[in-house]
Design a protein around this motif. Sequence first.
Motif, PDB file in Angstrom:
ATOM      1  N   MET A  68       0.759  -1.202  -0.110  1.00  0.00           N
ATOM      2  CA  MET A  68      -0.102  -0.037  -0.100  1.00  0.00           C
ATOM      3  C   MET A  68       0.966   1.270   0.164  1.00  0.00           C
ATOM      4  O   MET A  68       0.750   2.256   0.689  1.00  0.00           O
ATOM      5  CB  MET A  68      -0.991   0.021   1.255  1.00  0.00           C
ATOM      6  N   SER A  69       1.925   1.280  -1.047  1.00  0.00           N
ATOM      7  CA  SER A  69       2.560   2.539  -0.847  1.00  0.00           C
ATOM      8  C   SER A  69       2.847   2.739  -2.692  1.00  0.00           C
ATOM      9  O   SER A  69       2.786   1.666  -3.335  1.00  0.00           O
ATOM     10  CB  SER A  69       4.078   2.404  -0.452  1.00  0.00           C
ATOM     11  N   PHE A  70       3.089   3.676  -3.052  1.00  0.00           N
ATOM     12  CA  PHE A  70       3.401   4.390  -4.360  1.00  0.00           C
ATOM     13  C   PHE A  70       4.589   3.426  -4.769  1.00  0.00           C
ATOM     14  O   PHE A  70       5.590   3.490  -4.157  1.00  0.00           O
ATOM     15  CB  PHE A  70       3.536   5.708  -4.562  1.00  0.00           C
ATOM     16  N   HIS A  71       4.458   3.263  -6.062  1.00  0.00           N
ATOM     17  CA  HIS A  71       5.674   2.245  -6.718  1.00  0.00           C
ATOM     18  C   HIS A  71       5.615   2.659  -8.139  1.00  0.00           C
ATOM     19  O   HIS A  71       4.733   3.209  -8.632  1.00  0.00           O
ATOM     20  CB  HIS A  71       5.331   1.045  -6.335  1.00  0.00           C
ATOM     21  N   GLY A  72       6.638   2.469  -8.928  1.00  0.00           N
ATOM     22  CA  GLY A  72       7.025   2.415 -10.316  1.00  0.00           C
ATOM     23  C   GLY A  72       6.575   1.275 -10.973  1.00  0.00           C
ATOM     24  O   GLY A  72       6.027   0.147 -10.386  1.00  0.00           O
TER      25      GLY A  72
END
Length: 132
Positions: free
Chosen positions: A4-8
Amino acid sequence: MHGMSFHGGVAETILFDGWHINDVSGMISSAIGIILLTALYEGLKSYREYLFARTEFFKKNQRKSRNVLLFSRVHFFQTLLHVIQVVLGYFIMFIFMTFNYWLCIAVGVGTAVGYWLFAWEKTNNNNTDCCS
C-alpha cells in the motif's frame, strides 16, 4: 501483489485479470486509455450538470406535478447517466488504488484534460442566482 505504497514499474494488473501489462508500451497505452476514461468522466459530469440546469429551467417555466417529472424521460436519462458516472468513478478510484504512480499521474492528467475541455464554461458563467 504490491504493498500500500506508491511504486513505479510497468508490471501491473488494472481492474481485470485481462488488463495486465508487462512492458513500457503496455503502460503507455494503458495510461492513454486512462487519460481518455478520466476525461470522459469529467465530460459526463459536465453534461449532467448542463442537463440538470436545463431541467430546472423547464420546471420553473412549466407547472407540472411531481409525478410527471419523476417519470419523465429526462429523469430516466439522468438516472442512467448517474449510474454510468458512479461506475466510472469507482473504476478510476480502483485504478488510482493500484498506487502505481504512472497510473495515478494518468488519472490526474485525465482529470485536468477533461475539466479543461468540458468545464471551461464555468469560468465564463455570469450566473448570479446564488447570491441575489
